[in-house]
Design a protein around this motif. Structure first.
Motif, short mmCIF file in Angstrom:
data_model
loop_
_atom_site.label_atom_id
_atom_site.label_comp_id
_atom_site.label_asym_id
_atom_site.label_seq_id
_atom_site.Cartn_x
_atom_site.Cartn_y
_atom_site.Cartn_z
N PRO A 1 0.76 -1.21 0.10
CA PRO A 1 -0.11 0.07 0.01
C PRO A 1 0.87 1.18 -0.05
O PRO A 1 0.50 2.19 -0.72
CB PRO A 1 -0.77 -0.18 1.24
N ASP A 2 2.02 1.26 0.58
CA ASP A 2 2.76 2.49 0.68
C ASP A 2 3.50 2.62 -0.72
O ASP A 2 4.25 3.72 -0.73
CB ASP A 2 4.08 2.10 1.68
N ASP A 3 3.53 1.71 -1.70
CA ASP A 3 4.14 2.06 -2.73
C ASP A 3 3.40 2.81 -3.60
O ASP A 3 3.91 3.48 -4.81
CB ASP A 3 4.42 0.56 -3.62
N ILE A 4 2.34 2.85 -3.59
CA ILE A 4 1.22 3.46 -4.45
C ILE A 4 1.53 5.11 -4.46
O ILE A 4 1.09 5.73 -3.48
CB ILE A 4 -0.36 3.47 -3.93
N ALA A 5 1.97 5.46 -5.60
CA ALA A 5 2.38 6.92 -5.70
C ALA A 5 1.40 7.92 -6.16
O ALA A 5 1.14 9.17 -5.58
CB ALA A 5 3.69 7.18 -6.56
N SER A 6 0.48 7.34 -6.92
CA SER A 6 -0.60 7.98 -7.49
C SER A 6 -1.91 7.44 -7.71
O SER A 6 -1.72 6.02 -8.11
CB SER A 6 -0.07 8.46 -9.12
N LEU A 7 -3.00 7.82 -7.24
CA LEU A 7 -4.11 7.03 -7.27
C LEU A 7 -5.12 7.87 -8.24
O LEU A 7 -5.54 9.15 -8.16
CB LEU A 7 -4.64 7.15 -5.96
N PHE A 8 -5.86 7.13 -9.12
CA PHE A 8 -6.55 7.76 -10.01
C PHE A 8 -8.12 7.23 -9.87
O PHE A 8 -8.13 5.93 -9.95
CB PHE A 8 -6.33 7.40 -11.42
N ILE A 9 -8.91 8.07 -9.66
CA ILE A 9 -10.45 7.63 -9.39
C ILE A 9 -11.21 7.96 -10.61
O ILE A 9 -11.30 8.99 -11.07
CB ILE A 9 -11.05 8.38 -8.04
N THR A 10 -12.05 6.86 -11.14
CA THR A 10 -12.62 7.04 -11.95
C THR A 10 -14.29 7.56 -11.95
O THR A 10 -14.53 8.25 -12.49
CB THR A 10 -13.03 5.68 -13.00
N HIS A 11 -14.66 7.13 -10.64
CA HIS A 11 -15.97 7.74 -10.23
C HIS A 11 -16.09 7.32 -8.81
O HIS A 11 -15.42 6.47 -8.11
CB HIS A 11 -17.17 7.48 -11.10
N SER A 12 -17.12 7.73 -8.01
CA SER A 12 -17.32 7.55 -6.60
C SER A 12 -18.04 6.51 -6.18
O SER A 12 -18.79 6.44 -5.07
CB SER A 12 -18.12 8.93 -6.29
N HIS A 13 -18.53 5.45 -6.93
CA HIS A 13 -19.32 4.35 -6.68
C HIS A 13 -18.66 3.55 -5.63
O HIS A 13 -17.46 3.30 -5.78
CB HIS A 13 -19.89 3.72 -7.76
N GLY A 14 -19.23 2.80 -4.62
CA GLY A 14 -18.56 2.12 -3.63
C GLY A 14 -17.82 0.85 -4.20
O GLY A 14 -17.05 0.39 -3.34
N ASP A 15 -18.19 0.26 -5.12
CA ASP A 15 -17.28 -0.63 -5.81
C ASP A 15 -15.88 -0.19 -6.44
O ASP A 15 -15.02 -0.98 -6.76
CB ASP A 15 -17.94 -1.69 -7.00
N HIS A 16 -15.55 1.16 -6.16
CA HIS A 16 -14.55 1.76 -6.93
C HIS A 16 -13.98 2.61 -5.76
O HIS A 16 -12.52 2.77 -6.03
CB HIS A 16 -14.99 2.89 -8.06
N ILE A 17 -14.39 2.85 -4.78
CA ILE A 17 -13.69 3.79 -3.55
C ILE A 17 -13.61 3.02 -2.21
O ILE A 17 -13.28 3.42 -1.29
CB ILE A 17 -14.34 4.97 -3.48
N GLY A 18 -14.34 1.97 -2.45
CA GLY A 18 -14.34 1.17 -0.94
C GLY A 18 -13.09 0.86 -0.41
O GLY A 18 -13.02 0.71 0.77
N GLY A 19 -11.90 0.57 -1.09
CA GLY A 19 -10.62 0.50 -0.86
C GLY A 19 -9.69 1.47 -0.42
O GLY A 19 -8.59 1.41 0.12
#
Ligand SMILES: [Zn+2]
Length: 286
Positions: free
Chosen positions: A110-128
Protein backbone atom coordinates in the motif's frame (compact mmCIF):
# COMPACT_ATOMS: atom_id res chain seq x y z
CA UNK A 1 14.06 -50.46 5.99
CA UNK A 2 16.14 -47.30 6.51
CA UNK A 3 15.83 -46.49 2.78
CA UNK A 4 12.06 -46.88 3.01
CA UNK A 5 12.02 -44.49 5.97
CA UNK A 6 14.11 -41.89 4.09
CA UNK A 7 11.85 -42.19 1.04
CA UNK A 8 8.76 -41.71 3.22
CA UNK A 9 10.34 -38.72 4.99
CA UNK A 10 11.28 -37.24 1.61
CA UNK A 11 7.70 -37.55 0.34
CA UNK A 12 6.42 -35.84 3.50
CA UNK A 13 8.85 -32.91 3.04
CA UNK A 14 7.91 -32.57 -0.64
CA UNK A 15 4.21 -32.61 0.21
CA UNK A 16 4.77 -29.89 2.81
CA UNK A 17 6.54 -27.61 0.32
CA UNK A 18 3.92 -28.19 -2.36
CA UNK A 19 1.09 -27.26 0.00
CA UNK A 20 3.08 -24.26 1.34
CA UNK A 21 3.57 -23.04 -2.25
CA UNK A 22 -0.20 -23.20 -2.82
CA UNK A 23 -0.87 -20.91 0.14
CA UNK A 24 2.30 -18.82 -0.20
CA UNK A 25 2.03 -15.05 -0.50
CA UNK A 26 4.39 -15.01 -3.48
CA UNK A 27 2.13 -17.17 -5.66
CA UNK A 28 0.01 -14.84 -7.84
CA UNK A 29 -3.68 -14.99 -6.99
CA UNK A 30 -5.97 -16.29 -9.74
CA UNK A 31 -7.63 -12.91 -10.02
CA UNK A 32 -4.56 -11.05 -11.20
CA UNK A 33 -3.32 -10.78 -14.77
CA UNK A 34 -0.28 -8.95 -16.11
CA UNK A 35 0.40 -7.22 -19.41
CA UNK A 36 3.26 -4.98 -20.51
CA UNK A 37 2.70 -1.54 -22.09
CA UNK A 38 6.06 -0.15 -23.27
CA UNK A 39 8.12 0.31 -20.09
CA UNK A 40 5.06 -0.19 -17.84
CA UNK A 41 3.68 -3.33 -16.23
CA UNK A 42 -0.12 -3.37 -15.91
CA UNK A 43 -1.83 -5.59 -13.34
CA UNK A 44 -5.48 -6.58 -13.19
CA UNK A 45 -6.60 -6.68 -9.53
CA UNK A 46 -9.99 -8.38 -9.46
CA UNK A 47 -12.28 -8.24 -6.47
CA UNK A 48 -14.16 -11.19 -7.93
CA UNK A 49 -16.02 -12.60 -10.91
CA UNK A 50 -19.80 -12.89 -10.95
CA UNK A 51 -22.86 -13.55 -13.08
CA UNK A 52 -24.73 -10.41 -14.19
CA UNK A 53 -28.48 -9.99 -14.20
CA UNK A 54 -30.56 -8.75 -17.17
CA UNK A 55 -32.83 -6.78 -14.80
CA UNK A 56 -30.28 -3.92 -14.69
CA UNK A 57 -30.51 -3.26 -18.45
CA UNK A 58 -32.21 -0.12 -19.80
CA UNK A 59 -33.39 0.10 -23.40
CA UNK A 60 -32.59 -3.48 -24.34
CA UNK A 61 -34.81 -5.16 -26.93
CA UNK A 62 -36.23 -8.39 -25.40
CA UNK A 63 -35.15 -10.33 -28.48
CA UNK A 64 -31.57 -9.05 -27.98
CA UNK A 65 -31.66 -10.06 -24.32
CA UNK A 66 -32.69 -13.54 -25.43
CA UNK A 67 -30.08 -13.63 -28.17
CA UNK A 68 -27.04 -12.27 -26.32
CA UNK A 69 -27.54 -13.08 -22.64
CA UNK A 70 -30.12 -15.84 -22.48
CA UNK A 71 -28.30 -17.44 -19.57
CA UNK A 72 -26.88 -14.35 -17.80
CA UNK A 73 -23.51 -12.81 -18.56
CA UNK A 74 -20.06 -12.82 -16.96
CA UNK A 75 -19.11 -9.74 -14.95
CA UNK A 76 -16.46 -8.69 -12.44
CA UNK A 77 -15.31 -5.87 -10.17
CA UNK A 78 -11.76 -4.74 -10.96
CA UNK A 79 -9.07 -2.22 -10.17
CA UNK A 80 -5.77 -1.90 -12.05
CA UNK A 81 -2.23 -1.10 -10.97
CA UNK A 82 0.52 0.12 -13.29
CA UNK A 83 4.18 -0.15 -12.33
CA UNK A 84 6.19 2.57 -14.06
CA UNK A 85 9.89 3.46 -13.72
CA UNK A 86 8.73 6.50 -11.68
CA UNK A 87 6.39 4.74 -9.26
CA UNK A 88 3.23 2.66 -8.98
CA UNK A 89 -0.13 3.99 -10.16
CA UNK A 90 -3.47 2.63 -8.96
CA UNK A 91 -6.71 3.06 -10.89
CA UNK A 92 -9.70 2.79 -8.54
CA UNK A 93 -9.67 0.85 -5.27
CA UNK A 94 -12.42 -1.75 -5.75
CA UNK A 95 -14.42 -2.79 -2.70
CA UNK A 96 -11.18 -3.23 -0.77
CA UNK A 97 -11.90 -6.92 -0.18
CA UNK A 98 -9.25 -8.70 -2.28
CA UNK A 99 -7.34 -5.57 -3.27
CA UNK A 100 -4.57 -5.67 -0.69
CA UNK A 101 -3.98 -9.41 -1.08
CA UNK A 102 -3.89 -9.00 -4.87
CA UNK A 103 -1.41 -6.12 -4.63
CA UNK A 104 0.79 -8.15 -2.29
CA UNK A 105 0.71 -11.10 -4.68
CA UNK A 106 2.26 -8.93 -7.43
CA UNK A 107 4.83 -7.42 -5.07
CA UNK A 108 3.15 -4.06 -4.40
CA UNK A 109 2.54 -2.73 -0.88
CA UNK A 110 0.00 0.00 0.00
CA UNK A 111 2.88 2.42 0.72
CA UNK A 112 4.21 1.92 -2.82
CA UNK A 113 1.21 3.58 -4.49
CA UNK A 114 2.46 7.01 -5.60
CA UNK A 115 -0.55 8.09 -7.66
CA UNK A 116 -4.17 7.10 -7.35
CA UNK A 117 -6.69 7.79 -10.11
CA UNK A 118 -10.42 7.60 -9.40
CA UNK A 119 -12.83 7.00 -12.30
CA UNK A 120 -15.90 7.77 -10.17
CA UNK A 121 -17.36 7.63 -6.70
CA UNK A 122 -19.41 4.40 -6.51
CA UNK A 123 -18.69 2.01 -3.63
CA UNK A 124 -17.17 -0.73 -5.80
CA UNK A 125 -14.49 1.79 -6.88
CA UNK A 126 -13.73 3.71 -3.68
CA UNK A 127 -14.38 1.04 -1.02
CA UNK A 128 -10.65 0.29 -0.72
CA UNK A 129 -9.60 3.92 -0.13
CA UNK A 130 -10.01 3.70 3.62
CA UNK A 131 -8.92 0.87 5.91
CA UNK A 132 -9.29 0.89 9.69
CA UNK A 133 -10.45 4.55 9.51
CA UNK A 134 -7.18 5.65 7.84
CA UNK A 135 -6.11 6.20 4.22
CA UNK A 136 -5.14 2.82 2.73
CA UNK A 137 -2.50 4.42 0.51
CA UNK A 138 -0.82 7.03 2.72
CA UNK A 139 1.80 8.11 0.15
CA UNK A 140 -0.57 8.47 -2.79
CA UNK A 141 -1.45 11.68 -4.52
CA UNK A 142 -5.07 11.34 -5.64
CA UNK A 143 -6.49 12.53 -8.96
CA UNK A 144 -10.26 12.87 -9.41
CA UNK A 145 -12.46 14.98 -11.69
CA UNK A 146 -13.52 18.16 -9.90
CA UNK A 147 -17.12 17.57 -11.03
CA UNK A 148 -17.17 14.09 -9.45
CA UNK A 149 -15.61 15.36 -6.21
CA UNK A 150 -18.24 18.10 -5.96
CA UNK A 151 -21.10 15.69 -6.74
CA UNK A 152 -20.29 12.94 -4.25
CA UNK A 153 -20.18 13.29 -0.48
CA UNK A 154 -19.09 9.63 -0.29
CA UNK A 155 -15.88 10.30 -2.20
CA UNK A 156 -15.16 13.49 -0.24
CA UNK A 157 -15.48 11.46 2.96
CA UNK A 158 -13.28 8.63 1.63
CA UNK A 159 -10.56 11.11 0.60
CA UNK A 160 -10.73 13.28 3.72
CA UNK A 161 -7.57 11.72 5.21
CA UNK A 162 -5.46 11.95 2.05
CA UNK A 163 -2.76 14.64 2.10
CA UNK A 164 -2.91 15.50 -1.60
CA UNK A 165 -6.09 15.42 -3.68
CA UNK A 166 -5.91 17.09 -7.06
CA UNK A 167 -9.26 17.98 -8.61
CA UNK A 168 -8.64 17.65 -12.31
CA UNK A 169 -10.47 18.83 -15.42
CA UNK A 170 -10.44 15.90 -17.87
CA UNK A 171 -10.00 16.61 -21.58
CA UNK A 172 -12.19 15.31 -24.38
CA UNK A 173 -11.80 12.46 -26.87
CA UNK A 174 -11.33 15.09 -29.56
CA UNK A 175 -8.32 16.70 -27.90
CA UNK A 176 -6.84 13.36 -26.79
CA UNK A 177 -7.50 14.04 -23.10
CA UNK A 178 -5.67 16.16 -20.53
CA UNK A 179 -2.25 14.99 -19.37
CA UNK A 180 -2.40 14.74 -15.58
CA UNK A 181 0.89 12.91 -15.09
CA UNK A 182 3.59 11.77 -17.49
CA UNK A 183 2.03 8.80 -19.33
CA UNK A 184 -1.52 9.34 -18.04
CA UNK A 185 -4.23 11.37 -19.78
CA UNK A 186 -7.71 11.95 -18.31
CA UNK A 187 -10.73 11.92 -20.64
CA UNK A 188 -14.28 12.88 -19.68
CA UNK A 189 -16.78 10.02 -20.07
CA UNK A 190 -19.76 11.54 -18.29
CA UNK A 191 -23.14 9.83 -18.01
CA UNK A 192 -22.47 6.89 -15.71
CA UNK A 193 -21.89 9.61 -13.10
CA UNK A 194 -21.55 13.39 -13.61
CA UNK A 195 -17.74 13.22 -13.39
CA UNK A 196 -17.01 9.71 -14.66
CA UNK A 197 -13.46 9.82 -16.06
CA UNK A 198 -11.46 7.33 -18.11
CA UNK A 199 -7.67 7.21 -18.34
CA UNK A 200 -5.34 6.68 -21.28
CA UNK A 201 -2.04 5.16 -20.14
CA UNK A 202 0.84 5.52 -22.57
CA UNK A 203 4.43 4.25 -22.68
CA UNK A 204 6.55 4.27 -25.83
CA UNK A 205 4.12 3.76 -28.68
CA UNK A 206 1.76 1.51 -26.69
CA UNK A 207 -1.48 2.72 -25.16
CA UNK A 208 -4.08 1.28 -22.78
CA UNK A 209 -7.47 2.85 -22.15
CA UNK A 210 -8.78 2.13 -18.63
CA UNK A 211 -12.46 2.80 -19.20
CA UNK A 212 -13.95 2.48 -15.71
CA UNK A 213 -17.71 1.81 -15.90
CA UNK A 214 -18.21 2.46 -19.59
CA UNK A 215 -19.75 -1.04 -19.70
CA UNK A 216 -21.35 -3.41 -17.19
CA UNK A 217 -22.75 -6.15 -19.43
CA UNK A 218 -20.22 -6.70 -22.21
CA UNK A 219 -22.22 -9.56 -23.75
CA UNK A 220 -24.98 -7.16 -24.82
CA UNK A 221 -23.33 -3.73 -24.65
CA UNK A 222 -20.70 -4.68 -27.26
CA UNK A 223 -23.20 -5.61 -30.01
CA UNK A 224 -25.68 -2.98 -28.70
CA UNK A 225 -23.73 -0.02 -27.20
CA UNK A 226 -26.97 1.97 -26.86
CA UNK A 227 -28.09 -0.30 -23.97
CA UNK A 228 -27.53 1.38 -20.59
CA UNK A 229 -27.92 0.07 -17.04
CA UNK A 230 -29.79 1.19 -13.95
CA UNK A 231 -26.45 2.21 -12.35
CA UNK A 232 -26.02 4.90 -15.04
CA UNK A 233 -26.90 8.28 -13.49
CA UNK A 234 -27.90 9.61 -16.92
CA UNK A 235 -28.66 6.57 -19.13
CA UNK A 236 -29.02 8.61 -22.35
CA UNK A 237 -25.73 10.45 -21.90
CA UNK A 238 -24.05 7.21 -20.77
CA UNK A 239 -25.12 5.54 -24.05
CA UNK A 240 -23.83 8.47 -26.15
CA UNK A 241 -20.52 8.41 -24.29
CA UNK A 242 -20.26 4.62 -24.67
CA UNK A 243 -20.76 4.84 -28.43
CA UNK A 244 -18.13 7.61 -28.83
CA UNK A 245 -15.53 5.95 -26.61
CA UNK A 246 -15.95 2.52 -28.21
CA UNK A 247 -15.56 4.04 -31.68
CA UNK A 248 -12.46 5.94 -30.53
CA UNK A 249 -10.90 2.83 -28.93
CA UNK A 250 -11.63 0.71 -32.03
CA UNK A 251 -10.42 3.32 -34.54
CA UNK A 252 -7.25 3.96 -32.52
CA UNK A 253 -6.69 0.20 -31.99
CA UNK A 254 -6.25 0.78 -28.26
CA UNK A 255 -5.80 -1.92 -25.70
CA UNK A 256 -8.75 -1.50 -23.33
CA UNK A 257 -9.40 -2.49 -19.72
CA UNK A 258 -12.67 -2.21 -17.80
CA UNK A 259 -13.70 -2.30 -14.17
CA UNK A 260 -16.58 -4.71 -14.96
CA UNK A 261 -15.08 -6.77 -17.78
CA UNK A 262 -14.70 -10.42 -16.79
CA UNK A 263 -11.22 -12.00 -16.47
CA UNK A 264 -8.71 -11.33 -17.99
CA UNK A 265 -10.48 -7.93 -18.34
CA UNK A 266 -8.02 -6.51 -20.91
CA UNK A 267 -8.32 -6.81 -24.68
CA UNK A 268 -8.96 -5.07 -27.99
CA UNK A 269 -12.08 -4.09 -29.94
CA UNK A 270 -13.11 -5.12 -33.43
CA UNK A 271 -16.06 -3.88 -35.45
CA UNK A 272 -18.94 -6.37 -35.35
CA UNK A 273 -20.04 -6.88 -38.96
CA UNK A 274 -23.16 -8.80 -37.96
CA UNK A 275 -24.31 -5.97 -35.67
CA UNK A 276 -23.74 -2.58 -37.35
CA UNK A 277 -22.66 0.04 -34.78
CA UNK A 278 -21.56 -2.77 -32.48
CA UNK A 279 -18.19 -4.18 -31.50
CA UNK A 280 -16.55 -7.42 -30.47
CA UNK A 281 -14.26 -7.52 -27.45
CA UNK A 282 -11.29 -9.81 -27.98
CA UNK A 283 -9.62 -10.58 -24.63
CA UNK A 284 -5.85 -10.96 -24.48
CA UNK A 285 -4.77 -14.60 -24.36
CA UNK A 286 -4.42 -15.84 -20.77
ZN1 LIG B 1 -18.82 0.02 -10.92
Amino acid sequence: MRDMFLLFAGILVLAFFLSAAECGADVPAQNTFKVRIGAFEVFLLSEGQSEGNASILIGADPSDVKKFIASGYPSAVNAFAVRTPDGVLLFDAGFGRELFKNLRSVGIGPDDIASLFITHSHGDHIGGLVKDAAPSFPNAKVYIAASEFEWSQAVRDALAGYAEVERITPGSLGDGGAEVLSGVRAIEAYGHTPGHTIFLVESGDERLLIWGDLTHAMAIQMPRPDVSVTYDFDPIKAAQTRQSVLKFACDEKLLVAGMHIAYPSIGVLEKDDENPGGYKFVPLPE
